[in-house]
Design an enzyme around this catalytic site. Structure first.
Site, PDB file in Angstrom:
ATOM      1  N   SER A 130      33.973   7.441  30.004  1.00  0.00           N
ATOM      2  CA  SER A 130      32.793   6.818  30.619  1.00  0.00           C
ATOM      3  C   SER A 130      32.836   6.986  32.134  1.00  0.00           C
ATOM      4  O   SER A 130      31.801   7.020  32.793  1.00  0.00           O
ATOM      5  CB  SER A 130      32.741   5.331  30.266  1.00  0.00           C
ATOM      6  OG  SER A 130      32.732   5.168  28.866  1.00  0.00           O
ATOM      7  N   LEU A 158      28.479   4.804  26.024  1.00  0.00           N
ATOM      8  CA  LEU A 158      29.040   5.529  24.882  1.00  0.00           C
ATOM      9  C   LEU A 158      28.869   7.042  25.013  1.00  0.00           C
ATOM     10  O   LEU A 158      27.832   7.529  25.457  1.00  0.00           O
ATOM     11  CB  LEU A 158      28.369   5.043  23.588  1.00  0.00           C
ATOM     12  CG  LEU A 158      28.505   3.542  23.301  1.00  0.00           C
ATOM     13  CD1 LEU A 158      27.797   3.187  21.989  1.00  0.00           C
ATOM     14  CD2 LEU A 158      29.967   3.099  23.249  1.00  0.00           C
ATOM     15  N   HIS A 159      29.914   7.770  24.621  1.00  0.00           N
ATOM     16  CA  HIS A 159      29.890   9.239  24.640  1.00  0.00           C
ATOM     17  C   HIS A 159      30.400   9.742  23.290  1.00  0.00           C
ATOM     18  O   HIS A 159      30.663   8.942  22.379  1.00  0.00           O
ATOM     19  CB  HIS A 159      30.721   9.770  25.818  1.00  0.00           C
ATOM     20  CG  HIS A 159      32.098   9.187  25.906  1.00  0.00           C
ATOM     21  ND1 HIS A 159      33.058   9.381  24.940  1.00  0.00           N
ATOM     22  CD2 HIS A 159      32.676   8.389  26.847  1.00  0.00           C
ATOM     23  CE1 HIS A 159      34.160   8.764  25.285  1.00  0.00           C
ATOM     24  NE2 HIS A 159      33.967   8.131  26.436  1.00  0.00           N
ATOM     25  N   GLY A 202      33.207  10.747  22.329  1.00  0.00           N
ATOM     26  CA  GLY A 202      34.495  10.184  21.911  1.00  0.00           C
ATOM     27  C   GLY A 202      34.272   8.911  21.117  1.00  0.00           C
ATOM     28  O   GLY A 202      34.808   8.736  20.010  1.00  0.00           O
ATOM     29  N   HIS A 203      33.438   8.026  21.666  1.00  0.00           N
ATOM     30  CA  HIS A 203      33.106   6.792  20.944  1.00  0.00           C
ATOM     31  C   HIS A 203      32.403   7.116  19.624  1.00  0.00           C
ATOM     32  O   HIS A 203      32.663   6.497  18.602  1.00  0.00           O
ATOM     33  CB  HIS A 203      32.166   5.910  21.775  1.00  0.00           C
ATOM     34  CG  HIS A 203      32.721   5.456  23.094  1.00  0.00           C
ATOM     35  ND1 HIS A 203      32.208   5.879  24.301  1.00  0.00           N
ATOM     36  CD2 HIS A 203      33.726   4.604  23.400  1.00  0.00           C
ATOM     37  CE1 HIS A 203      32.865   5.296  25.287  1.00  0.00           C
ATOM     38  NE2 HIS A 203      33.798   4.524  24.781  1.00  0.00           N
ATOM     39  N   MET A 259      33.751  -0.422  25.673  1.00  0.00           N
ATOM     40  CA  MET A 259      33.160  -1.037  26.873  1.00  0.00           C
ATOM     41  C   MET A 259      31.802  -0.396  27.180  1.00  0.00           C
ATOM     42  O   MET A 259      31.290  -0.521  28.301  1.00  0.00           O
ATOM     43  CB  MET A 259      34.109  -0.892  28.067  1.00  0.00           C
ATOM     44  CG  MET A 259      35.427  -1.648  27.841  1.00  0.00           C
ATOM     45  SD  MET A 259      36.220  -2.176  29.362  1.00  0.00           S
ATOM     46  CE  MET A 259      36.498  -0.633  30.169  1.00  0.00           C
ATOM     47  N   GLN A 281      47.660   2.001  25.487  1.00  0.00           N
ATOM     48  CA  GLN A 281      46.864   0.905  24.922  1.00  0.00           C
ATOM     49  C   GLN A 281      47.009   0.881  23.397  1.00  0.00           C
ATOM     50  O   GLN A 281      47.239  -0.174  22.793  1.00  0.00           O
ATOM     51  CB  GLN A 281      45.401   1.121  25.321  1.00  0.00           C
ATOM     52  CG  GLN A 281      44.396   0.305  24.534  1.00  0.00           C
ATOM     53  CD  GLN A 281      42.978   0.509  25.038  1.00  0.00           C
ATOM     54  OE1 GLN A 281      42.650   0.053  26.123  1.00  0.00           O
ATOM     55  NE2 GLN A 281      42.137   1.182  24.277  1.00  0.00           N
ATOM     56  N   LYS A 284      43.383   8.087  20.867  1.00  0.00           N
ATOM     57  CA  LYS A 284      44.703   8.446  21.381  1.00  0.00           C
ATOM     58  C   LYS A 284      44.642   8.721  22.885  1.00  0.00           C
ATOM     59  O   LYS A 284      45.669   8.814  23.539  1.00  0.00           O
ATOM     60  CB  LYS A 284      45.207   9.695  20.666  1.00  0.00           C
ATOM     61  CG  LYS A 284      45.631   9.469  19.225  1.00  0.00           C
ATOM     62  CD  LYS A 284      46.203  10.775  18.707  1.00  0.00           C
ATOM     63  CE  LYS A 284      46.793  10.639  17.326  1.00  0.00           C
ATOM     64  NZ  LYS A 284      47.331  11.931  16.855  1.00  0.00           N
TER      65      LYS A 284
END
Ligand code: AMP
Length: 271
Positions: free
Chosen positions: A181, A30-31, A33-34, A27, A148, A143
Site C-alpha cells: 500500500s 487494497l492491491h 496482494g490483498h 489496513m 509479523q 509472507k
C-alpha cells in the site's frame, strides 16, 4: 456483502454462520496482494470476512498513521467483486487504558521490531482483538510481512487460539517490486530505485543456487546492489528468526528493509 461498522454489527452478521469462516485482516488501500489472500480465503471457506482498519497502536510517533493511504470506495468495490461476505470496517477498536499483548523480547524486538520498537505489540494486540471478534476458522497472512507472520503464529500457539494460520506468497509487479500500500508514496524515479530491494533478494537466491551459502558473503553482495539506498537491515535468519552463518535451504528467510526517499519498504525471500 454486509458492511459491519461496529463489533455488535459484526457479531449480528456472523452469529448464524455455521460454515467455516476465512478471515483476511488488512489496513485497506487494497492491491493484488490483498486480493490473492481474499481469493484463497474464498476458495477454502463458506464465509469470507475482511477487516479494514488502520491500527493506530502499531504506528510509532512520527510514522505515517495520519497520511496512510485510505481508499474506502475502491476497497469496498474490490471486496464486493471478490465475493467477500462480511466487511468489518470499524471506526476504532480501542477504549482507554486497555489490556494489551506484548511481543516476545527477542523475536519481537529485532529487525522490524528494532527499527520500530513496540510495533509488534500493536500488531498482536489488534490481531488478538480481531480473532476474538471474528472467531475465524482460518486466517490469511502474507509472507511479505514475514516477522509479523511468525509472531502471529507464535501468539496463536502460546494462547491456544483455535484458528489455522494460512501463509500466502508475496505478490509482485511484473518487474519484481513487491506490492505494498505504501508504493503509492513513490514517484517514478523512486519506484525505479525501489527495484533494488527485489534485485538484491534475487541475487541472494542466485548465489545460493550457485552454491554460495555463507550469509556474510550473500549479505555483502546484497548491500552492493542496494547502494545508495539507506538500508535499515539486511538479515538472513532461520524460520525461528535466529541469525545463521550458512543458508540451510528449506529453513532460511532473507530479509531487507530500506528507505527510498522517505518511504520505508520491506521485502524478503523464503528459501
Ligand atoms: P496490510 O494491509 O499491509 O496490513 O496487509 C494485510 C495483509 O496483506 C498482510 O497479511 C500482509 O502480509 C498481506 N500483504 C501485503 N502485501 C502483500 C503482497 N505483496 N503479497 C501478499 N500479501 C501481502
Amino acid at each position: 456483502m454486509i458492511i459491519a461498522r461496529t463489533l455488535t454489527q459484526l457479531r449480528e452478521a456472523l452469529d448464524g454462520v455455521s460454515e467455516s469462516i476465512g478471515f483476511v485482516p488488512t489496513m485497506g488501500a487494497l492491491h493484488s496482494g490483498h486480493r490473492t489472500l481474499i481469493e484463497t480465503a474464498r476458495n477454502e471457506n463458506g464465509c469470507v470476512v475482511v477487516s479494514i482498519y488502520v491500527n493506530p497502536t502499531q504506528f510509532l510517533a512520527g510514522e505515517d498513521l495520519s497520511s496512510y493511504p485510505r481508499k474506502e470506495e475502491a476497497d469496498f468495490k474490490i471486496c464486493e467483486l471478490s465475493g467477500v461476505d462480511v466487511l468489518f470496517y470499524p471506526q476504532t477498536l480501542y477504549g482507554t487504558d486497555e489490556v494489551s499483548v506484548k511481543a516476545p523480547d527477542i523475536r519481537g524486538y529485532i529487525l522490524e521490531g528494532a527499527s520500530r520498537p513496540g510495533h509488534f505489540d500493536g500488531v498482536l494486540t489488534v490481531v488478538m482483538k480481531l480473532f476474538n471478534s471474528v472467531r475465524p476458522t482460518r486466517a490469511y497472512f502474507g509472507k511479505k510481512d514475514a516477522q509479523q507472520l511468525a509472531l502471529i503464529t507464535q501468539m496463536v500457539e502460546n494462547f491456544g487460539i483455535p484458528v489455522a494460520i494460512r501463509p500466502q506468497e508475496t505478490v509482485r509487479e511484473s518487474d519484481g517490486l513487491a506490492l505494498s500500500s505504501r508504493n503509492v508514496y513513490l514517484n517514478p524515479s523512486q519506484r525505479q530505485e525501489a527495484l533494488k530491494l527485489s534485485c538484491a533478494l534475487k541475487e541472494s537466491t542466485k548465489l545460493v543456487m550457485g552454491g554460495v551459502l555463507s550469509t556474510a558473503t550473500i549479505t555483502e553482495a546484497m548491500y552492493a546492489i542496494l547502494e545508495p539506498l539507506e538500508v535499515e537491515y539486511v538479515a538472513i535468519v532461520n524460520r525461528a528468526f535466529e541469525a545463521i552463518s550458512e543458508v540451510v535451504v528449506g529453513d532460511t528467510i532473507v530479509l531487507v528493509a530500506a528507505r527510498v526517499g522517505t518511504t520505508r519498504l520491506i521485502d524478503n525471500v523464503w528459501m
